[in-house]
Every structure is written in structure tokens, then in C-alpha cells.
Scaffold this motif. Structure first.
Motif, mmCIF file in Angstrom:
data_model
loop_
_atom_site.group_PDB
_atom_site.id
_atom_site.type_symbol
_atom_site.label_atom_id
_atom_site.label_comp_id
_atom_site.label_asym_id
_atom_site.label_seq_id
_atom_site.Cartn_x
_atom_site.Cartn_y
_atom_site.Cartn_z
ATOM 1 N N ILE A 62 12.905 -3.890 -0.025
ATOM 2 C CA ILE A 62 12.308 -4.237 1.117
ATOM 3 C C ILE A 62 10.953 -4.915 1.117
ATOM 4 N N THR A 63 9.875 -4.588 0.196
ATOM 5 C CA THR A 63 8.909 -5.245 0.142
ATOM 6 C C THR A 63 9.062 -6.592 -0.430
ATOM 7 N N LEU A 64 9.690 -6.946 -1.495
ATOM 8 C CA LEU A 64 10.045 -8.032 -1.980
ATOM 9 C C LEU A 64 10.594 -8.932 -1.004
ATOM 10 N N GLU A 103 9.507 21.207 -5.812
ATOM 11 C CA GLU A 103 9.366 21.676 -4.423
ATOM 12 C C GLU A 103 10.279 20.730 -3.442
ATOM 13 N N TYR A 104 9.744 19.546 -3.666
ATOM 14 C CA TYR A 104 10.424 18.386 -2.899
ATOM 15 C C TYR A 104 10.464 17.149 -3.619
ATOM 16 N N GLY A 105 11.069 16.247 -3.265
ATOM 17 C CA GLY A 105 11.187 15.027 -3.669
ATOM 18 C C GLY A 105 12.185 13.986 -3.427
ATOM 19 N N VAL A 106 13.079 14.449 -2.822
ATOM 20 C CA VAL A 106 14.203 13.520 -2.472
ATOM 21 C C VAL A 106 13.982 12.499 -1.703
ATOM 22 N N SER A 107 13.207 12.875 -0.568
ATOM 23 C CA SER A 107 12.797 11.654 0.347
ATOM 24 C C SER A 107 11.827 10.970 -0.621
ATOM 25 N N LEU A 152 12.605 6.788 -0.871
ATOM 26 C CA LEU A 152 11.635 5.668 -0.801
ATOM 27 C C LEU A 152 11.423 4.876 -1.879
ATOM 28 N N ALA A 153 11.106 5.562 -3.043
ATOM 29 C CA ALA A 153 10.539 4.867 -4.017
ATOM 30 C C ALA A 153 11.834 3.898 -4.639
ATOM 31 N N TYR A 154 13.138 4.300 -4.364
ATOM 32 C CA TYR A 154 14.264 3.498 -4.767
ATOM 33 C C TYR A 154 14.267 2.169 -3.955
ATOM 34 N N PHE A 155 14.228 2.417 -2.493
ATOM 35 C CA PHE A 155 14.401 1.283 -1.605
ATOM 36 C C PHE A 155 13.326 0.376 -1.312
ATOM 37 N N ILE A 171 0.661 -1.132 -0.010
ATOM 38 C CA ILE A 171 0.164 -0.152 -0.067
ATOM 39 C C ILE A 171 0.976 1.337 -0.002
ATOM 40 N N ALA A 172 2.102 1.234 0.803
ATOM 41 C CA ALA A 172 2.677 2.414 0.842
ATOM 42 C C ALA A 172 3.378 2.701 -0.547
ATOM 43 N N ILE A 173 3.983 1.661 -1.423
ATOM 44 C CA ILE A 173 4.270 1.609 -2.645
ATOM 45 C C ILE A 173 3.328 2.515 -3.525
#
Length: 81
Positions: free
Chosen positions: A54-56, A39-43, A47-50, A21-23
């Protein structure tokens, strides 16, 4: 099957579902105006990368717990021979 194993299996399944669900929500946020505007996006990209890896791992662990009785994490019980 002990109560510990059932609790462990249940929490692993719930964790995998929450991560999936978080993905989904992170993917939706990546299309937001703030991220596209820079405006932002690094965080979020972090998360989108890691998070998929972790979910797999969590999903494989949950599947393994369904089909196998033990992961080798159970305490060693010594019996008198």
C-alpha cells in the motif's frame, strides 16, 4: 495549478510519509517481547504483510503527482467549439 491539486499533492505526500513511519513502528513492534513470546502478533503480521504494498502504491502516486500535472482524475471541462 489549482488549490485542489495542491491540496491533493500535499495530502498524498503526507499520507506516504505517515505510511513509511507506520512501517518503521511495525518493524519495531515485531521485535517486542509480546510478539516474540507469542502473546499476540497476527494483526501485526497482517499489517507487516500488506502495508508495504500500500505504501509503495502511495509513494508512486505521490511521485507521479510531482512530475505530471494531471492523473486524469480532473473533471472534464467541455468547451464550445
Amino acid at each position: 495549478m489549482t488549490v485542489f491539486r495542491v491540496a491533493n499533492w500535499t495530502l498524498t505526500i503526507v499520507t506516504a510519509l505517515f505510511e513509511l513511519i507506520a512501517i518503521y513502528f511495525i518493524a519495531e513492534l515485531l521485535n517486542s517481547h509480546c510478539v516474540r513470546g507469542g502473546e499476540y502478533g497476527v494483526s501485526l503480521w497482517f499489517l507487516a504483510y500488506f502495508l508495504p504494498g500500500i505504501t509503495l502504491h502511495t509513494v508512486f502516486l505521490a511521485i507521479y503527482r510531482i512530475f505530471c500535472s494531471s492523473l486524469g482524475l480532473d473533471p472534464i471541462v467541455l468547451h464550445n467549439i
